[in-house]
Design a protein around this motif. Sequence first.
Motif, short mmCIF file in Angstrom:
data_model
loop_
_atom_site.label_atom_id
_atom_site.label_comp_id
_atom_site.label_asym_id
_atom_site.label_seq_id
_atom_site.Cartn_x
_atom_site.Cartn_y
_atom_site.Cartn_z
N LYS A 139 7.48 -11.58 -19.86
CA LYS A 139 7.57 -11.00 -21.20
C LYS A 139 6.27 -11.16 -21.97
N ASP A 140 5.23 -11.57 -21.26
CA ASP A 140 4.04 -11.95 -22.00
C ASP A 140 2.80 -11.49 -21.25
N LEU A 141 1.84 -10.94 -21.97
CA LEU A 141 0.67 -10.35 -21.32
C LEU A 141 -0.14 -11.37 -20.53
N GLY A 142 -0.29 -12.57 -21.08
CA GLY A 142 -1.07 -13.62 -20.42
C GLY A 142 -0.43 -13.98 -19.08
N GLN A 143 0.88 -14.11 -19.16
CA GLN A 143 1.63 -14.47 -17.97
C GLN A 143 1.49 -13.37 -16.90
N LEU A 144 1.44 -12.13 -17.36
CA LEU A 144 1.33 -10.99 -16.45
C LEU A 144 -0.01 -11.02 -15.69
N VAL A 145 -1.06 -11.39 -16.45
CA VAL A 145 -2.37 -11.49 -15.82
C VAL A 145 -2.35 -12.58 -14.75
N SER A 146 -1.71 -13.72 -15.06
CA SER A 146 -1.63 -14.80 -14.07
C SER A 146 -0.86 -14.34 -12.83
N LEU A 147 0.17 -13.54 -13.03
CA LEU A 147 0.95 -13.04 -11.89
C LEU A 147 0.09 -12.16 -10.99
N LYS A 148 -0.74 -11.35 -11.65
CA LYS A 148 -1.62 -10.46 -10.89
C LYS A 148 -2.55 -11.29 -10.01
N VAL A 149 -3.12 -12.36 -10.62
CA VAL A 149 -4.02 -13.24 -9.86
C VAL A 149 -3.25 -13.92 -8.74
N LYS A 150 -2.05 -14.39 -9.09
CA LYS A 150 -1.26 -15.16 -8.12
C LYS A 150 -0.93 -14.33 -6.87
N TYR A 151 -0.59 -13.06 -7.07
CA TYR A 151 -0.16 -12.26 -5.92
C TYR A 151 -1.25 -11.35 -5.36
N LEU A 152 -2.04 -10.74 -6.24
CA LEU A 152 -2.98 -9.72 -5.75
C LEU A 152 -4.44 -10.13 -5.84
N GLY A 153 -4.70 -11.31 -6.39
CA GLY A 153 -6.07 -11.77 -6.55
C GLY A 153 -6.74 -12.03 -5.21
N LYS A 154 -8.09 -12.30 -5.28
CA LYS A 154 -8.86 -12.53 -4.04
C LYS A 154 -8.29 -13.70 -3.24
N LYS A 155 -7.80 -14.71 -4.02
CA LYS A 155 -7.21 -15.85 -3.32
C LYS A 155 -5.70 -15.83 -3.50
N GLY A 156 -5.18 -14.64 -3.82
CA GLY A 156 -3.74 -14.51 -4.06
C GLY A 156 -2.96 -14.53 -2.76
N GLU A 157 -1.64 -14.59 -2.91
CA GLU A 157 -0.77 -14.76 -1.74
C GLU A 157 -0.94 -13.66 -0.71
N LEU A 158 -1.05 -12.40 -1.20
CA LEU A 158 -1.16 -11.28 -0.27
C LEU A 158 -2.47 -11.35 0.52
N SER A 159 -3.57 -11.63 -0.19
CA SER A 159 -4.87 -11.69 0.49
C SER A 159 -4.88 -12.81 1.52
N LEU A 160 -4.33 -13.98 1.14
CA LEU A 160 -4.31 -15.11 2.08
C LEU A 160 -3.55 -14.75 3.35
N LEU A 161 -2.43 -14.06 3.12
CA LEU A 161 -1.61 -13.68 4.26
C LEU A 161 -2.37 -12.71 5.18
N LEU A 162 -3.07 -11.76 4.54
CA LEU A 162 -3.75 -10.74 5.33
C LEU A 162 -4.93 -11.30 6.12
N LYS A 163 -5.39 -12.48 5.69
CA LYS A 163 -6.49 -13.11 6.44
C LYS A 163 -6.06 -13.45 7.86
N GLN A 164 -4.74 -13.56 8.03
CA GLN A 164 -4.24 -13.89 9.36
C GLN A 164 -4.10 -12.66 10.25
N MET A 165 -4.50 -11.49 9.79
CA MET A 165 -4.33 -10.25 10.54
C MET A 165 -5.15 -10.24 11.83
#
Length: 361
Positions: A42-68
């Motif tokens: 519900k909050d813009l700041g929190q939304l930015v953190s979510l973006k970093v958490k999942y899609l950031g360079k060290k985010g969950e998706l990127s970390l996972l894809l490093k194992q490709m």
Amino acid sequence: MIHYFLLYFGFIIKYESVCEKIMQEQILKIKNSAAQEISLCKDLGQLVSLKVKYLGKKGELSLLLKQMGKLSPGERKRVGQLANSVRNELENALEEKMKNIKLAQQQDKMRSERVDVTLPGKKFQIGRIHPLSKVMDEINNIFIGMGFSIVEGPEIETDHYNFEALNIPKNHPARDTQDTFYIDDELLLRTQTSPVQIRVMEKQSPPIRIISPGRVFRSDSVDSTHSPVFHQIEGLVVDKNITMADLKGTLKLFVDKLYGKDSQVKFRPHHFPFTEPSAEMDVMCFSCQGNGCSLCKQEGWIEILGCGMVHPKVLKNCGIDPEVYSGFAFGMGLERIVMRRYNIDDLRLFFENDVRFLSQF
Ligand code: DAH
């Protein structure tokens, strides 16, 4: 041997497909938890953190894809496509959410800052002109219309201007009636506006035609007709050939303008140290037309000013030759005129600042 060989390859094939599946599952897991967190955010700041958490360079998706690297080209392609579509989906979801949050914030702001334009406005209290100022302005304007100018003098005067130069030496009985507040032996609060005459005549050579309104002070105790502070309006005309006829004509014209054309005046001989001859001017009572009533204390006439021809000694004191010039002067008390005008019976009302009184004018 062949058996083992096949088994080995079978294991690799199986291992690889397991690896692809696990990655796909993990990508979908990331997608689901990200989508849920984004939808609850519900909050813009929190939304930015979510973006970093999942899609950031060290985010969950990127970390996972490093194992490709562990995957075969075919698998990598499929996993890569899935990852890209999830990334796109999440980016869209983030963007959508961002818009929604901003919109909600804007609506909140508009709701909290809403102005009810139908509410009645705040009443603005406008002051009134004080009755003393009102009549003072009226009197000033009458004289301005006759060609007089307005001159103001100091309220703290010297003994010289307030008394000596007006032909009231020390020990003169006129000083008794004009006792005042002395600041020291020389300085005092002026008892009359007449010292302005002296100041003007010292500076200006005739023709002179001035009035001087202002506050004056006397050591009187307060009652319904006395106040230690009150107002006077002084007048002075000096020129060649000024006579008592000019004095009478000017003051009659003034009274006509103040009280109406058919008002009547009379002059009674009087004494002032600075004029010779001197007089007091009465106006026929405008309430009873001279018959006697409570306003004029049964006299039929009301005294409104003192006047006279400027004493030759006073002219000489100011460096004006009394053989060449002559003049007349007058002085009136403002409070008295205003009290009669509005039928006010207590002078204290002028100074108490009670809005119930002041709002009547
Ligand atoms: N100053 C006088 C007083 O306070 C009033 C007065 C009388 C003023 C006669 C004048 C005048 O100029 O000529 O009682």
